[in-house]
Scaffold this motif. Structure first.
Motif, PDB file in Angstrom:
ATOM      1  N   CYS A 142       0.812  -1.217   0.000  1.00 21.52           N
ATOM      2  CA  CYS A 142       0.000   0.000   0.000  1.00 21.52           C
ATOM      3  C   CYS A 142       0.845   1.266   0.000  1.00 21.52           C
ATOM      4  O   CYS A 142       0.338   2.340  -0.335  1.00 21.52           O
ATOM      5  N   GLU A 143       2.107   1.168   0.402  1.00 19.28           N
ATOM      6  CA  GLU A 143       2.955   2.356   0.496  1.00 19.28           C
ATOM      7  C   GLU A 143       3.952   2.455  -0.650  1.00 19.28           C
ATOM      8  O   GLU A 143       4.400   3.547  -0.987  1.00 19.28           O
ATOM      9  N   GLN A 144       4.322   1.336  -1.245  1.00 19.39           N
ATOM     10  CA  GLN A 144       5.353   1.338  -2.277  1.00 19.39           C
ATOM     11  C   GLN A 144       4.739   1.221  -3.669  1.00 19.39           C
ATOM     12  O   GLN A 144       3.625   0.707  -3.839  1.00 19.39           O
ATOM     13  N   GLN A 145       5.491   1.702  -4.643  1.00 22.23           N
ATOM     14  CA  GLN A 145       5.095   1.506  -6.026  1.00 22.23           C
ATOM     15  C   GLN A 145       5.165   0.010  -6.360  1.00 22.23           C
ATOM     16  O   GLN A 145       6.079  -0.688  -5.909  1.00 22.23           O
ATOM     17  N   PRO A 146       4.209  -0.519  -7.126  1.00 21.42           N
ATOM     18  CA  PRO A 146       4.243  -1.950  -7.465  1.00 21.42           C
ATOM     19  C   PRO A 146       5.564  -2.388  -8.079  1.00 21.42           C
ATOM     20  O   PRO A 146       6.046  -3.496  -7.797  1.00 21.42           O
ATOM     21  N   ALA A 147       6.175  -1.529  -8.895  1.00 19.75           N
ATOM     22  CA  ALA A 147       7.453  -1.905  -9.524  1.00 19.75           C
ATOM     23  C   ALA A 147       8.546  -2.073  -8.477  1.00 19.75           C
ATOM     24  O   ALA A 147       9.372  -2.989  -8.566  1.00 19.75           O
ATOM     25  N   ASP A 148       8.575  -1.191  -7.470  1.00 16.68           N
ATOM     26  CA  ASP A 148       9.585  -1.297  -6.418  1.00 16.68           C
ATOM     27  C   ASP A 148       9.363  -2.542  -5.566  1.00 16.68           C
ATOM     28  O   ASP A 148      10.314  -3.249  -5.213  1.00 16.68           O
ATOM     29  N   ALA A 149       8.104  -2.790  -5.202  1.00 15.97           N
ATOM     30  CA  ALA A 149       7.793  -3.970  -4.394  1.00 15.97           C
ATOM     31  C   ALA A 149       8.135  -5.247  -5.153  1.00 15.97           C
ATOM     32  O   ALA A 149       8.703  -6.193  -4.585  1.00 15.97           O
ATOM     33  N   ALA A 150       7.807  -5.288  -6.438  1.00 18.01           N
ATOM     34  CA  ALA A 150       8.106  -6.475  -7.248  1.00 18.01           C
ATOM     35  C   ALA A 150       9.602  -6.708  -7.341  1.00 18.01           C
ATOM     36  O   ALA A 150      10.080  -7.844  -7.237  1.00 18.01           O
ATOM     37  N   ALA A 151      10.365  -5.624  -7.535  1.00 18.04           N
ATOM     38  CA  ALA A 151      11.820  -5.762  -7.627  1.00 18.04           C
ATOM     39  C   ALA A 151      12.404  -6.283  -6.325  1.00 18.04           C
ATOM     40  O   ALA A 151      13.329  -7.106  -6.328  1.00 18.04           O
ATOM     41  N   SER A 152      11.867  -5.827  -5.193  1.00 24.21           N
ATOM     42  CA  SER A 152      12.361  -6.295  -3.894  1.00 24.21           C
ATOM     43  C   SER A 152      12.052  -7.774  -3.696  1.00 24.21           C
ATOM     44  O   SER A 152      12.899  -8.543  -3.234  1.00 24.21           O
ATOM     45  N   PHE A 153      10.835  -8.180  -4.027  1.00 24.13           N
ATOM     46  CA  PHE A 153      10.487  -9.596  -3.912  1.00 24.13           C
ATOM     47  C   PHE A 153      11.401 -10.446  -4.785  1.00 24.13           C
ATOM     48  O   PHE A 153      11.901 -11.490  -4.350  1.00 24.13           O
ATOM     49  N   TYR A 154      11.599 -10.021  -6.013  1.00 23.58           N
ATOM     50  CA  TYR A 154      12.449 -10.796  -6.904  1.00 23.58           C
ATOM     51  C   TYR A 154      13.872 -10.881  -6.356  1.00 23.58           C
ATOM     52  O   TYR A 154      14.519 -11.929  -6.425  1.00 23.58           O
ATOM     53  N   ARG A 155      14.342  -9.799  -5.807  1.00 17.35           N
ATOM     54  CA  ARG A 155      15.710  -9.745  -5.288  1.00 17.35           C
ATOM     55  C   ARG A 155      15.946 -10.770  -4.184  1.00 17.35           C
ATOM     56  O   ARG A 155      17.007 -11.397  -4.127  1.00 17.35           O
ATOM     57  N   PHE A 156      14.937 -10.975  -3.312  1.00 13.06           N
ATOM     58  CA  PHE A 156      15.163 -11.809  -2.134  1.00 13.06           C
ATOM     59  C   PHE A 156      14.415 -13.150  -2.133  1.00 13.06           C
ATOM     60  O   PHE A 156      14.815 -14.056  -1.404  1.00 13.06           O
ATOM     61  N   LEU A 157      13.349 -13.289  -2.925  1.00 12.47           N
ATOM     62  CA  LEU A 157      12.527 -14.491  -2.802  1.00 12.47           C
ATOM     63  C   LEU A 157      12.261 -15.230  -4.110  1.00 12.47           C
ATOM     64  O   LEU A 157      11.487 -16.189  -4.110  1.00 12.47           O
ATOM     65  N   ASN A 158      12.870 -14.794  -5.234  1.00 15.92           N
ATOM     66  CA  ASN A 158      12.611 -15.559  -6.456  1.00 15.92           C
ATOM     67  C   ASN A 158      13.230 -16.953  -6.337  1.00 15.92           C
ATOM     68  O   ASN A 158      14.285 -17.133  -5.731  1.00 15.92           O
ATOM     69  N   ARG A 159      12.561 -17.930  -6.906  1.00 17.42           N
ATOM     70  CA  ARG A 159      12.947 -19.322  -6.710  1.00 17.42           C
ATOM     71  C   ARG A 159      14.390 -19.594  -7.124  1.00 17.42           C
ATOM     72  O   ARG A 159      15.159 -20.234  -6.383  1.00 17.42           O
TER      73      ARG A 159
END
Length: 385
Positions: free
Chosen positions: A132-149
């Motif tokens: 709710c606070e971050q831009q979707p692109a930033d949140a997606a990049a963070s998830f990919y950085r730490f949790l992509n398979r």
């Protein structure tokens, strides 16, 4: 960087859902399953995404696995839950099981942890994502950085998490030392702070104070004031010049722009900046398209964004002055916004020579952890006539 458009769209959609009346089961199915699925995990394969996973002393909602290795534990709570009340249990489970990464979420807010790191439970949290606070692109990049398979199974995500944690740990230690360091500087009779203060008093009043006057003043300051040891970015001297200061301008004794100081023998005003012609980074020379300090900062940012991608975008958001950010997606927040090519970010362009160099070095420390391999090449001025 792979195409994260589907993950971005999912995050944007989830941010618009009211989870306040949803159960934990709803949150798992709607938010968590979909997100980890977009990160490459096979949610239908129980050997890869184990639900209600048994651990010593209890169970966790998810365990992400690869070839019998437990890699990530995820605990899900209802929306609005105080996540801090549940981090200790999750981290104890992860620590006892030897799991390198853990996540605590209510579907919209995700806290990411290094369970085996030192410090308190709170200090083991190295990243926070809020849909709710971050831009979707930033949140997606963070998830990919730490949790992509692929990153998790190869160990690269764990290494990236450790780098992020170490960067924050450096900041914590610096903040803890700032007050003592400031007191030490004030007490040191050979401190350059005393000379700078004396010079400033002379510039304003026309008279230079003696050493005892300065020492007494600093002693009184050290007794009655404490510096702000909040976010480290706030301790960075504000490089925004007042009107009239840009590009080496001076303020005279009247307090108005345009006052002058006595020229040096070379005819240049004392303190006038020698323009940069290039910067060196890791042994490579980058010639400036335009020879000024703002161009140096912009080209450096463009280079770092091209080399590190989302890492640059995430980390420069921590760099702020006392009153405003230096990097932002909203140009209205800056006095002179300058677009950084290849990104959706703007950097403050209304900076002095000293300010541009300070922001450049802070940016390198945030992105690479150090500015040791950075050097600015300045123009050679002609000899005095």
């Amino acid at each position: 960087m792979p195409d994260l458009s589907k993950l971005e769209a999912l995050i944007a959609r989830l941010a618009g859902i009211d989870f306040s009346q949803s159960s934990e089961q709803d949150t798992r199915e709607i938010a968590v399953n979909t997100v980890i699925g977009e990160l490459g995990w096979d949610t239908l394969d129980r050997n890869e995404v184990a639900r209600e996973y048994l651990v010593r002393g209890g169970r966790v909602d998810y365990c992400l696995r690869s070839q019998t290795r437990n890699l990530v534990l995820i605990e899900v709570k209802r929306a609005g839950t105080d996540l801090a009340e549940h981090q200790e249990q999750l981290l104890r489970y992860a620590f006892d099981e030897g799991v390198p990464l853990a996540a605590l979420t209510d579907g919209l807010v995700w806290w990411l942890y290094l369970p085996t790191a030192g410090g308190s439970w709170e200090q083991r949290r190295f990243f926070r994502v809020n849909f709710c606070e971050q831009q979707p692109a930033d949140a997606a990049a963070s998830f990919y950085r730490f949790l992509n398979r692929d990153g998790v199974t190869s160990g690269e995500a764990h290494e990236e998490a450790k780098r992020e944690f170490e960067s924050q740990e450096r900041d914590r230690r610096v903040q803890a030392a700032l007050q003592d360091a400031w007191q030490r500087v004030l007490r040191d009779p050979e401190s350059l702070v005393r000379e700078e203060l004396a010079d400033a008093v002379k510039d304003i009043s026309g008279y230079r104070p003696n050493r005892k006057t300065v020492a007494d003043f600093l002693h009184e300051m050290s007794r009655n004031t404490r510096i702000d040891t909040g976010p480290l970015a706030a301790s960075l001297p504000d490089p925004f010049p007042e009107p009239g200061f840009k590009d080496g301008g001076q303020i005279g004794l009247t307090g108005q722009p345009g006052g002058t100081k006595k020229p040096t023998q070379s005819g240049r005003t004392k303190g006038q900046s020698i323009p940069p012609v290039a910067f060196w980074l890791s042994g490579e020379r980058h010639e400036l398209q335009v020879r000024n300090w703002r161009q140096m900062l912009i080209q450096l940012c463009e280079h770092l964004a091209r080399e590190t991608g989302h890492v640059f975008v995430e980390r420069v958001s921590n760099i702020r002055g006392r009153k405003r950010p230096y990097f932002t997606r909203s140009p209205a927040e800056l006095r002179e916004p300058v677009h950084i090519p290849g990104t959706r970010l703007y950097v403050e362009g209304n900076v002095s020579a000293k300010g541009a160099e300070q922001i450049a070095r802070r940016t390198l420390c945030e992105v690479y952890g150090s500015d040791d391999r950075f050097r600015i090449e300045r123009a050679e001025l002609p000899p005095d006539s």
